[in-house]
Design a protein around this motif. Structure first.
Motif, short mmCIF file in Angstrom:
data_model
loop_
_atom_site.label_atom_id
_atom_site.label_comp_id
_atom_site.label_asym_id
_atom_site.label_seq_id
_atom_site.Cartn_x
_atom_site.Cartn_y
_atom_site.Cartn_z
N GLU B 14 0.84 -1.20 0.00
CA GLU B 14 0.00 0.00 0.00
C GLU B 14 0.87 1.24 0.00
OE1 GLU B 14 -3.79 -1.80 2.53
OE2 GLU B 14 -2.44 -0.31 3.43
N LYS B 15 0.38 2.25 -0.64
CA LYS B 15 1.08 3.53 -0.68
C LYS B 15 1.45 3.96 0.74
CE LYS B 15 0.20 8.34 -1.95
NZ LYS B 15 -0.75 9.28 -2.55
N GLY B 16 2.72 4.39 0.87
CA GLY B 16 3.18 4.86 2.17
C GLY B 16 3.95 3.83 2.98
N LYS B 17 3.83 2.56 2.61
CA LYS B 17 4.55 1.51 3.32
C LYS B 17 5.98 1.42 2.81
CE LYS B 17 0.88 -0.51 5.37
NZ LYS B 17 0.69 -0.75 6.79
N ASP B 18 6.86 0.84 3.63
CA ASP B 18 8.24 0.58 3.21
C ASP B 18 8.33 -0.84 2.65
OD1 ASP B 18 9.83 2.25 6.08
OD2 ASP B 18 8.62 3.03 4.42
N VAL B 19 9.23 -1.03 1.68
CA VAL B 19 9.47 -2.37 1.14
C VAL B 19 10.96 -2.63 1.05
CG1 VAL B 19 7.31 -2.51 -0.18
CG2 VAL B 19 9.38 -1.62 -1.27
N GLU B 20 11.31 -3.91 1.16
CA GLU B 20 12.70 -4.33 1.01
C GLU B 20 12.77 -5.40 -0.06
OE1 GLU B 20 14.77 -3.68 5.39
OE2 GLU B 20 14.46 -5.71 4.61
N LEU B 21 13.68 -5.20 -1.00
CA LEU B 21 13.88 -6.16 -2.09
C LEU B 21 15.30 -6.72 -1.93
CD1 LEU B 21 12.50 -3.94 -5.00
CD2 LEU B 21 11.22 -5.33 -3.36
N ARG B 22 15.38 -8.03 -2.15
CA ARG B 22 16.66 -8.69 -1.90
C ARG B 22 17.26 -9.24 -3.18
NH1 ARG B 22 18.88 -12.48 2.46
NH2 ARG B 22 20.06 -14.03 1.26
N CYS B 23 18.59 -9.20 -3.25
CA CYS B 23 19.32 -9.75 -4.39
C CYS B 23 20.50 -10.57 -3.90
CB CYS B 23 19.83 -8.62 -5.29
SG CYS B 23 20.94 -9.19 -6.61
N ASP B 24 20.62 -11.77 -4.45
CA ASP B 24 21.73 -12.66 -4.15
C ASP B 24 22.52 -12.85 -5.45
OD1 ASP B 24 21.56 -15.33 -1.75
OD2 ASP B 24 23.30 -14.42 -2.70
N PRO B 25 23.73 -12.29 -5.54
CA PRO B 25 24.45 -12.33 -6.83
C PRO B 25 25.07 -13.71 -7.08
CG PRO B 25 25.81 -11.34 -5.15
CD PRO B 25 24.48 -11.61 -4.50
N ILE B 26 25.62 -13.86 -8.24
CA ILE B 26 26.37 -15.08 -8.56
C ILE B 26 27.57 -15.15 -7.63
CG2 ILE B 26 27.81 -16.17 -10.33
CD1 ILE B 26 25.86 -14.97 -12.42
N SER B 27 27.80 -16.34 -7.10
CA SER B 27 28.89 -16.53 -6.16
C SER B 27 30.23 -16.08 -6.75
CB SER B 27 28.97 -18.01 -5.77
OG SER B 27 30.04 -18.23 -4.88
N GLY B 28 30.95 -15.26 -6.00
CA GLY B 28 32.25 -14.79 -6.46
C GLY B 28 32.22 -13.48 -7.23
N ALA B 88 7.01 -1.06 -10.50
CA ALA B 88 7.94 -1.39 -11.59
C ALA B 88 8.49 -2.78 -11.30
CB ALA B 88 9.10 -0.39 -11.65
N VAL B 89 9.31 -3.25 -12.24
CA VAL B 89 10.09 -4.45 -11.99
C VAL B 89 11.50 -4.01 -11.61
CG1 VAL B 89 11.02 -6.58 -12.95
CG2 VAL B 89 8.73 -5.80 -13.62
N TYR B 90 11.98 -4.50 -10.48
CA TYR B 90 13.32 -4.15 -10.01
C TYR B 90 14.24 -5.32 -10.31
CZ TYR B 90 11.26 -0.05 -8.00
OH TYR B 90 10.61 1.15 -7.86
N LEU B 91 15.24 -5.04 -11.12
CA LEU B 91 16.15 -6.08 -11.60
C LEU B 91 17.52 -5.90 -10.95
CD1 LEU B 91 15.18 -5.83 -15.35
CD2 LEU B 91 14.87 -7.86 -13.96
N CYS B 92 18.10 -7.00 -10.57
CA CYS B 92 19.44 -7.02 -10.01
C CYS B 92 20.36 -7.75 -10.98
CB CYS B 92 19.41 -7.72 -8.66
SG CYS B 92 21.01 -7.90 -7.86
N ALA B 93 21.58 -7.32 -11.08
CA ALA B 93 22.57 -7.98 -11.93
C ALA B 93 23.90 -8.05 -11.19
CB ALA B 93 22.75 -7.22 -13.24
N SER B 94 24.72 -8.98 -11.59
CA SER B 94 26.07 -9.02 -11.03
C SER B 94 27.08 -9.28 -12.13
CB SER B 94 26.19 -10.08 -9.93
OG SER B 94 26.12 -11.40 -10.43
N SER B 95 28.33 -8.85 -11.88
CA SER B 95 29.41 -9.16 -12.81
C SER B 95 30.64 -9.50 -12.00
CB SER B 95 29.70 -7.98 -13.76
OG SER B 95 30.27 -6.89 -13.08
N GLN B 96 31.60 -10.12 -12.66
CA GLN B 96 32.70 -10.72 -11.92
C GLN B 96 33.50 -9.71 -11.11
OE1 GLN B 96 34.84 -13.48 -14.29
NE2 GLN B 96 35.58 -14.53 -12.49
N GLY B 97 33.95 -8.62 -11.78
CA GLY B 97 34.82 -7.69 -11.07
C GLY B 97 34.39 -6.24 -11.18
N GLY B 98 33.37 -5.98 -11.99
CA GLY B 98 32.92 -4.61 -12.16
C GLY B 98 33.76 -3.81 -13.13
#
Lengths: 114, 115
Positions: B14-28, B88-98
């Motif tokens: 609902e509008k006004g509430k807080d939300v937490e979205l979690r992302c677990d990247p590729i290991s390493g 919206a859709v919140y997308l997470c990505a990971s890369s090896q070293g940035g």
């Protein structure tokens, strides 16, 4: 400005037709990278290919091929003998800000009808 | 190995509430990225982590958005006092070293709907 443009918002083809998705980019960098991603109806962005600006050789992977031309700042993607499973939104992307942030084109929705 | 995972897959709030979205990247993978995909704005960069540090927060749309990463692994994106335009859709990505031009691998996304 550095940006990526995908002029085709939607393309519809019949199965087995060939289709080319256009991508035009703007950059002042002399070294850069370009990417294509596929987003099927499930929503996940799937990596397809990465090219660097030093390598202008065309790339072929099965039914997919990519034509990179620095002279026209284009990195086009062709699917040969399209299949229904190719239906997805395809994004061209380009890293900016020292290569960390991807800036995406608007995407091209491809519909392949049986 | 396992890809990038995100939770929850869907969130209605609902509008006004807080939300937490979690992302677990590729290991390493030391680099982690958050993007947002909405109908009107396409795919937008939000924030980038290298290890636990966020050298690039340039895409966060307002101070209601924050993110952290702990142990060089899991990241949480928090939206406070949610608004309908946060849907919206919140997308997470990971890369090896940035590093420049590294391939970013994306998770399945979290679909957020703010009523």
């Amino acid at each position: 400005a550095q940006k990526v443009t995908q002029a085709q918002t939607e393309i519809s083809v019949v199965e087995k037709e060939d289709v080319t998705l256009d991508c035009v980019y703007e950059t002042r960098d002399t070294t850069y990278y370009l990417f294509w991603y596929k987003q099927p109806p499930s929503g996940e962005l799937v990596f397809l290919i990465r090219r660097n600006s030093f390598d202008e050789q065309n790339e072929i992977s099965g039914r997919y091929s990519w034509n990179f031309q620095k002279s026209t700042s284009s990195f086009n993607f062709t699917i040969t003998a399209s299949q229904v499973v190719d239906s997805a939104v395809y994004f061209c992307a380009f890293p900016v800000n020292a290569g960390n942030m991807l800036t995406f084109g608007g995407g091209t929705r491809l519909m392949v009808k049986p | 190995g396992a890809g990038v995972s995100q939770s929850p897959s869907n969130k209605v709030t609902e509008k006004g509430k807080d939300v937490e979205l979690r992302c677990d990247p590729i290991s390493g993978h030391t680099a982690l990225y958050w993007y947002r995909q909405s109908l009107g704005q396409g795919l937008e960069f939000l924030i980038y982590f290298q290890g636990n540090s966020a050298p690039d927060k340039s895409g966060l749309p307002s101070d209601r958005f924050s993110a952290e990463r702990t142990g060089g692994s899991v990241s949480t994106l928090t939206i406070q006092r949610t608004q309908q335009e946060d849907s919206a859709v919140y997308l997470c990505a990971s890369s090896q070293g940035g590093g420049r031009g590294e391939t970013q691998y994306f998770g399945p996304g979290t679909r957020l709907l703010v009523l």
